[in-house]
Write a protein that holds these residues in place. Structure first.
Motif, short mmCIF file in Angstrom:
data_model
loop_
_atom_site.label_atom_id
_atom_site.label_comp_id
_atom_site.label_asym_id
_atom_site.label_seq_id
_atom_site.Cartn_x
_atom_site.Cartn_y
_atom_site.Cartn_z
N LEU A 171 0.82 15.21 2.08
CA LEU A 171 0.22 13.75 1.18
C LEU A 171 0.90 14.47 0.01
O LEU A 171 0.97 13.73 -1.06
CB LEU A 171 -1.03 13.92 1.07
N LYS A 178 -0.21 5.88 -3.04
CA LYS A 178 -1.20 5.23 -1.95
C LYS A 178 -1.02 4.10 -1.30
O LYS A 178 -1.68 3.35 -0.04
CB LYS A 178 -2.04 3.98 -3.61
N TYR A 180 1.22 4.72 1.21
CA TYR A 180 0.73 5.39 2.08
C TYR A 180 -0.47 6.01 2.48
O TYR A 180 -0.48 5.32 4.48
CB TYR A 180 0.79 6.87 2.30
N ILE A 181 -1.75 5.68 2.67
CA ILE A 181 -3.06 6.09 2.54
C ILE A 181 -3.22 4.63 2.90
O ILE A 181 -4.22 4.87 4.08
CB ILE A 181 -3.61 6.11 1.31
N SER A 182 -2.90 3.63 2.49
CA SER A 182 -3.38 2.67 3.40
C SER A 182 -2.71 1.59 5.02
O SER A 182 -3.35 1.24 5.38
CB SER A 182 -3.31 1.13 2.06
N CYS A 184 -2.38 4.30 6.68
CA CYS A 184 -2.62 4.77 7.50
C CYS A 184 -4.18 4.27 7.96
O CYS A 184 -4.36 4.50 9.16
CB CYS A 184 -3.16 6.71 7.47
N HIS A 185 -5.01 3.83 6.76
CA HIS A 185 -5.92 2.86 7.68
C HIS A 185 -5.78 1.60 8.07
O HIS A 185 -6.14 1.59 9.43
CB HIS A 185 -6.34 2.29 6.68
N LEU A 194 -8.60 10.60 10.56
CA LEU A 194 -7.51 11.30 9.44
C LEU A 194 -7.58 12.06 8.74
O LEU A 194 -8.61 12.54 8.61
CB LEU A 194 -7.64 10.04 8.23
N ILE A 196 -6.03 15.76 6.47
CA ILE A 196 -4.95 15.44 5.74
C ILE A 196 -5.96 17.01 5.15
O ILE A 196 -6.45 17.94 4.58
CB ILE A 196 -5.60 14.94 4.25
N LEU A 234 -9.60 8.38 -1.01
CA LEU A 234 -9.45 7.84 0.09
C LEU A 234 -10.59 6.63 0.55
O LEU A 234 -10.80 5.32 0.49
CB LEU A 234 -10.79 8.96 1.40
N ASN A 237 -9.30 3.44 -0.40
CA ASN A 237 -8.85 3.17 0.68
C ASN A 237 -9.22 2.32 1.53
O ASN A 237 -8.24 2.63 2.70
CB ASN A 237 -6.56 3.57 0.42
#
Length: 298
Positions: A171, A178, A180-182, A184-185, A194, A196, A234, A237
């Motif tokens: 990451l 943001k 990428y994290i969104s 992933c959700h 998740l 990390i 986290l 998101n």
């Protein structure tokens, strides 16, 4: 400089309350120095004037960059290879402890040369691995007969599909943090997790080595996290941070590299002592470990 990214606010919380920390040299490839900034609100540190996404690849072109080459050249990389089998086992057992069903599917983002993907496939997991570096994808194909995909595939995958999504020291490299994290959700199953793992500049080894701390790894590491900064990212998101896990070997590996950056040679006794002290401090509080695994759910 249109080929560089110049921040005027924090990439995680958007605060404009940021301060200069110090300059850090790229010891791996370019020899350039980059300014580290710190957000006074969420505690994220980040690298200023990093190369844009279409310019960063040149800063990974080194035979010593182990996640892309699988090299055993040199003392530090040889020791890294010795402990990797154990850490792969630990990562697998962590994932297995979080998923109880028989048919388990994992997305590994930033797979490097494919060692973790191979480990999981050998133990019955269905795995999708993404890796931006074409050279690393070739190594994975040659070593493990694994076909890793380009990172753009992340945005074409089926929603709510994966029981585990893992980013092992990835990451901090991602420009579109943001986004990428969104994503992933969206891709994580309702009861999925998740995982990390990132370096932690609150660790004792980071404090000892300062601007020579190897985990700053500029400009490849765009961000430098604390648990507070990770929690902020986290929660913004849709994730809930559920647990922390230590990565005990990282303090030794990072200290060995850091000692070389600071003095020009690897001071094994000194690095080992620093790593040991760092881990002893983290025994009382995992959130002070040199690298931390964050476990999050929806």
């Amino acid at each position: 400089m249109y080929d560089r990214i110049h921040y005027t606010s924090c990439p995680v919380c958007s605060s404009s309350r940021i301060k200069d920390v110090f300059n850090v040299k790229d010891y791996t490839v370019s020899g350039e120095s980059f300014l580290i900034l710190e957000c006074l609100d969420c505690s994220l540190r980040f690298t200023q004037d990093v190369p844009a996404p279409d310019r960063i690849a040149a800063y990974y072109k080194s035979e010593n960059y182990i996640s892309h080459t699988n090299t055993s050249k040199g003392l530090v990389n040889s020791l890294y290879q010795l402990v990797r089998k154990r850490t792969l086992h630990q990562k697998r057992k962590l994932a297995e402890g979080l998923v109880t069903k028989q048919q388990r599917e994992l997305l590994d983002i930033g797979s490097g040369t494919g060692a973790f993907v191979n480990e999981m496939q050998l133990h019955g997991w269905k795995v999708t691995g993404l890796e931006p570096d074409a050279g690393a994808r070739k190594v994975a194909a040659d070593l493990y007969h694994i076909s890793l995909q380009a990172p753009e595939k992340l945005f074409d995958l089926t929603e709510k599909r994966f029981d585990i999504i893992s980013l092992w020291h990835v990451l901090e490299h991602v420009h579109e943090l943001k986004k990428y994290i969104s994503q992933c959700h969206r891709l994580l199953a309702e009861n999925g997790r998740l995982l990390i793992a990132v370096p932690n500049y609150l660790s004792l080894d980071a404090r000892v080595y300062g601007e020579y701390w190897a985990a700053y790894d500029v400009p490849r590491h765009l961000y430098h996290f604390t648990p507070a900064a990770m929690n902020r990212l986290l929660s913004a998101n849709g994730f809930v941070l559920q647990a922390y896990r230590p990565m005990w070997f990282d303090s030794f590996y990072i200290s060995m590299l850091s000692s070389r950056y600071k003095t020009g040679h690897t001071n094994l006794p000194g690095a080992f002592w620093t790593g040991l002290r760092s881990n002893a401090r983290a025994l009382r509080n995992v959130r002070l470990c040199s690298s931390v695994i964050y476990i999050a759910g929806k």
